[in-house]
Design a protein around this motif. Structure first.
Motif, PDB file in Angstrom:
ATOM      1  N   TYR A  44       5.078 -28.035 -12.387  1.00  0.00           N
ATOM      2  CA  TYR A  44       5.904 -29.220 -12.130  1.00  0.00           C
ATOM      3  C   TYR A  44       5.940 -30.098 -13.365  1.00  0.00           C
ATOM      4  CZ  TYR A  44       1.323 -31.212 -10.683  1.00  0.00           C
ATOM      5  OH  TYR A  44       0.021 -31.606 -10.618  1.00  0.00           O
ATOM      6  N   ASP A  48       8.960 -35.199 -10.754  1.00  0.00           N
ATOM      7  CA  ASP A  48       9.463 -33.992 -10.093  1.00  0.00           C
ATOM      8  C   ASP A  48       9.520 -34.179  -8.577  1.00  0.00           C
ATOM      9  OD1 ASP A  48      10.481 -31.412 -10.077  1.00  0.00           O
ATOM     10  OD2 ASP A  48       8.867 -30.582 -11.279  1.00  0.00           O
ATOM     11  N   ASP A  49      10.321 -33.334  -7.968  1.00  0.00           N
ATOM     12  CA  ASP A  49      10.449 -33.320  -6.513  1.00  0.00           C
ATOM     13  C   ASP A  49       9.744 -32.095  -5.965  1.00  0.00           C
ATOM     14  OD1 ASP A  49      12.336 -35.569  -5.882  1.00  0.00           O
ATOM     15  OD2 ASP A  49      13.515 -34.488  -7.385  1.00  0.00           O
ATOM     16  N   ARG A  51       9.136 -28.950  -3.639  1.00  0.00           N
ATOM     17  CA  ARG A  51       9.936 -27.965  -2.930  1.00  0.00           C
ATOM     18  C   ARG A  51       8.990 -27.201  -2.002  1.00  0.00           C
ATOM     19  NH1 ARG A  51      11.598 -28.667  -8.036  1.00  0.00           N
ATOM     20  NH2 ARG A  51       9.745 -27.598  -8.756  1.00  0.00           N
ATOM     21  N   ARG A  59      13.020 -30.821   4.724  1.00  0.00           N
ATOM     22  CA  ARG A  59      12.665 -31.926   3.856  1.00  0.00           C
ATOM     23  C   ARG A  59      11.157 -31.970   3.719  1.00  0.00           C
ATOM     24  NH1 ARG A  59      16.481 -36.904   5.625  1.00  0.00           N
ATOM     25  NH2 ARG A  59      15.349 -37.890   3.924  1.00  0.00           N
ATOM     26  N   GLY A  99       8.889 -41.584  -2.956  1.00  0.00           N
ATOM     27  CA  GLY A  99       9.613 -40.977  -1.846  1.00  0.00           C
ATOM     28  C   GLY A  99       8.802 -41.051  -0.561  1.00  0.00           C
ATOM     29  N   ALA A 111       6.855 -36.412  -1.259  1.00  0.00           N
ATOM     30  CA  ALA A 111       8.094 -35.751  -1.671  1.00  0.00           C
ATOM     31  C   ALA A 111       8.321 -35.754  -3.166  1.00  0.00           C
ATOM     32  CB  ALA A 111       9.279 -36.442  -0.986  1.00  0.00           C
ATOM     33  N   ARG A 112       7.976 -36.856  -3.831  1.00  0.00           N
ATOM     34  CA  ARG A 112       8.368 -37.024  -5.225  1.00  0.00           C
ATOM     35  C   ARG A 112       7.217 -37.655  -5.977  1.00  0.00           C
ATOM     36  NH1 ARG A 112      12.983 -37.187  -8.262  1.00  0.00           N
ATOM     37  NH2 ARG A 112      13.398 -38.997  -9.576  1.00  0.00           N
TER      38      ARG A 112
END
Ligand SMILES: [Zn+2]
Ligand SMILES: [Zn+2]
Length: 187
Positions: A44, A48-49, A51, A59, A99, A111-112
């Protein structure tokens, strides 16, 4: 978790701590991090987000899946993870939890993420770290890097801490363990 509990809306993002291995892309153009547990396959970036590591379309974070970025509330707790043999060469990251996040007793799943600082320990010989050198393993397209003093580099591919910070970008600070961070200096 009680769904009736109110959602947290902190004015500033929570801070978390985790360990990771610094990685350098094979073309030497990008730097990032490789997690040590779930999600440790895919590097990452500083910002970054998450996944889903199982490739599910949902989500992140989801209560029905354990994927997402993970971090601990306690700096000491994260540092303690580097005591195990397989994590001795990992670095400590201070991250902003961005997030949506789920809070647990010891940390967050979220999430982020923005990695604010990376703190590098001493060279395995206990000498002063001046470089990050090829650790001899990696992931497809990525070299894992580890702390090294000038004497222990021994011809391995290496880069300075400043170069790592520049390649990682996004305002990442790289510190040596024992250096006072800005956050500690002002508190
Ligand atoms: Zn998932
Ligand atoms: Zn050394």
């Amino acid at each position: 978790m009680n769904p009736r509990l109110p959602a947290e809306r902190p004015p500033t993002p929570p801070v978390g701590y985790k360990i990771a291995h610094p990685v350098l892309s094979r073309d030497l153009a990008r730097a990032g991090f490789l997690g040590v547990a779930l999600g440790g396959q895919e590097p990452y970036a500083v910002l970054d987000d998450a996944r889903c590591v199982y490739g599910r379309r949902h989500r992140v974070p989801s209560r029905r899946c354990d994927c997402g970025f993970h971090a601990l509330v306690s700096r000491a707790g994260a540092l303690g993870l580097t005591c195990t043999a397989e994590h001795r060469t990992a670095v400590l990251l201070e991250v902003a939890v961005l997030g949506v996040y789920l809070r647990y007793e010891l940390g967050f799943r979220f999430a982020r993420q923005r990695v604010r600082t990376m703190t590098v320990g001493c060279c395995p010989c206990l000498g002063r770290t001046t470089l990050l050198a090829d650790a001899g393993w990696g992931r497809p397209g990525w070299h894992a890097m580890e702390a090294a003093c000038g004497g222990c580099v021994r011809g391995r591919m290496a880069l300075t801490l400043a170069d790592f910070a520049r390649l990682a970008g996004q305002g990442l600070s790289v510190l040596r363990a024992g250096q006072v961070t800005q956050a500690q200096a002002v508190s």
